[in-house]
Design an enzyme around this catalytic site. Structure first.
Site, PDB file in Angstrom:
ATOM      1  N   TYR A 118     -29.778 -36.194 -27.452  1.00  0.00           N
ATOM      2  CA  TYR A 118     -29.882 -34.749 -27.652  1.00  0.00           C
ATOM      3  C   TYR A 118     -29.542 -34.464 -29.108  1.00  0.00           C
ATOM      4  O   TYR A 118     -28.519 -34.932 -29.608  1.00  0.00           O
ATOM      5  CB  TYR A 118     -28.883 -34.021 -26.744  1.00  0.00           C
ATOM      6  N   GLU A 206     -33.998 -27.319 -31.215  1.00  0.00           N
ATOM      7  CA  GLU A 206     -33.300 -28.122 -30.204  1.00  0.00           C
ATOM      8  C   GLU A 206     -34.264 -29.170 -29.666  1.00  0.00           C
ATOM      9  O   GLU A 206     -35.301 -28.833 -29.092  1.00  0.00           O
ATOM     10  CB  GLU A 206     -32.803 -27.232 -29.059  1.00  0.00           C
TER      11      GLU A 206
END
Ligand code: GDP
Ligand code: MN
Length: 398
Positions: A118, A206
């Site tokens: 991530y 993101e």
């Protein structure tokens, strides 16, 4: 402004960030064509079909599926296009899918050597600096990681006077447990991702997951990008990426007439001048036992036309049981605003079925109250903030 995954990936690729390649399609036939072209370009035989909507969690909602041949591309694309995709991030009604991204399969079959990370770039409002958030626990459940194992999420703050330093990119690659070619690939990935974030005037990038493939390539498999609306004027190419089908229709309409409107879930509509007063008014509504149905800043010119536009927007929301108008007359005189309210009200006649509480304070407030009180309309006028709150309470109870 939110972007679709495929648009976010276009921006990433233009800054040299490695991405899972894909082609957007609006029909099953286009999806098949896209898959054929991708096979020519990348050699991939398998494709992922990904719903393009402004919401995450698509994998969990059945909006991301693997197709192992062209027949499957066609049948999966026809299932997903037109479907109402419900994910943990959409409302209960879900979001209608208009397009899919046909992407190369980058999790090569039967392969266990891939890792999902991530990585996001965003502004840390507390320190006023950009930061990179990252974790080895990428994939579909980063919210659960944040809740149960927050120590597995790392942050790296960037000093604006020097930008992202090479040692910081290396530190991130190191903390993600990479070595060799993948380590080098990750430092380049992070540096170009940060450049893309800064130079596109974004407020969020993101990437979840960032994938390390079995042959040690680092690729953005997903992309959630939020552009800063205030900077769109200097990014006309990005401004064109707006997909109003994904946005709240009332908010789109408000933007067109230059009103600052945000739709909320409550029952009291509000019409206010100035963002600060609008926030205070929303607090006031809550303290009176109501819930704000919207944020609406009508700005400096609260004349009859604007008041009417604002009324119409607020009344599109069926949950509205009362409207509170709270205007501070500084440059705009209260009596003119009051006249605007009366004119708009008269003009709209029986379209307005909910009680209206008007609080006008500032220049010519007394004259304004007279205008409202003598208008013979079902308008409750108030001078003090508390008085307005009490009236809101009163009309909600009745
Ligand atoms: P999200 O659910 O909206 O966040 O959508 P993502 O783009 O992150 O995709 C969801 C999941 O689909 C990912 O976490 C992957 O596990 C899976 N996925 C994405 N691309 C591929 C692919 O090329 N092959 C395979 N097998 N799975 C993929
Ligand atoms: Mn994702």
């Amino acid at each position: 402004m939110n972007l679709h995954e495929y648009q976010g990936k276009e921006i990433l690729a233009s800054f040299g960030v490695g991405v899972q390649r894909g082609i957007v399609a609006g029909t099953p036939e286009e999806a098949v064509e896209a898959a054929k072209r991708l096979t020519e370009e990348t050699g991939t035989g398998w494709h992922v079909i990904k719903a393009q909507v402004h919401a995450g969690g698509r994998g969990k909602g059945g909006g991301v599926k693997l197709a192992k041949n062209l027949d499957e591309v066609k049948s999966i694309a026809s299932d997903i296009i037109g479907m109402n995709l419900i994910t943990p991030q959409t409302s209960a009604e879900g979001k209608k899918v208009h397009q899919v991204l046909v992407a190369e399969d980058v999790y090569y079959p039967g392969d266990s050597e891939t890792s999902e990370f991530y990585i996001s770039v965003l502004l840390n409002r507390a320190s006023g600096r950009n930061m990179i958030m990252y974790s080895t626990e990428g994939g579909m459940d980063i919210e659960a990681v944040a809740e149960h194992t927050p120590h597995l999420i790392f942050t790296e703050e960037i000093d604006p006077s020097v930008g992202l330093m090479p040692f910081q990119a290396r530190k991130i690659a190191f903390n993600l447990g990479l070595s060799g070619q993948a380590f080098k690939g990750m430092t380049k990935f992070v540096a170009s991702l940060y450049k893309a974030y800064v130079e596109s005037d974004s407020s969020l990038f993101e990437i979840n997951p960032v994938l390390k493939t079995s042959d040690d390539k680092i690729l953005a498999v997903d992309a959630k990008v939020v552009l800063d609306d205030n900077a769109l004027y200097r990014r006309p190419a990005y401004a064109e990426m707006r997909d109003t089908r994904e946005e709240n229709p009332v908010e789109v309409e408000a933007k067109e007439v230059g009103l600052n409107y945000v739709d909320l879930d409550g029952n009291v509509g509000c019409m206010v001048n100035g963002a600060g007063l609008a926030m205070a008014t929303m607090d006031l509504i809550k303290m009176a036992g109501g819930e704000p149905a919207n944020f609406l800043d009508v700005g400096g010119t609260a004349d009859a036309k604007r008041v009417e536009q604002a009324f119409r927007l607020i009344l599109k929301d069926e949950n509205v049981q009362a409207i509170l108008i709270n205007i501070f007359g500084g440059i705009v005189r209260c009596d003119r605003v009051a006249q605007g309210v009366v004119d708009a009200y008269t003009n709209m006649g029986d379209e307005i079925k909910v009680p209206i509480i008007v609080r006008l304070q500032g220049t010519n407030a007394v004259e304004a109250k007279e205008i409202l009180d003598q208008s013979g309309l079902a308008v409750h006028s108030a001078v003090q903030f508390q008085e307005a709150a009490d009236k809101v309470k009163e009309v909600l109870a009745s």
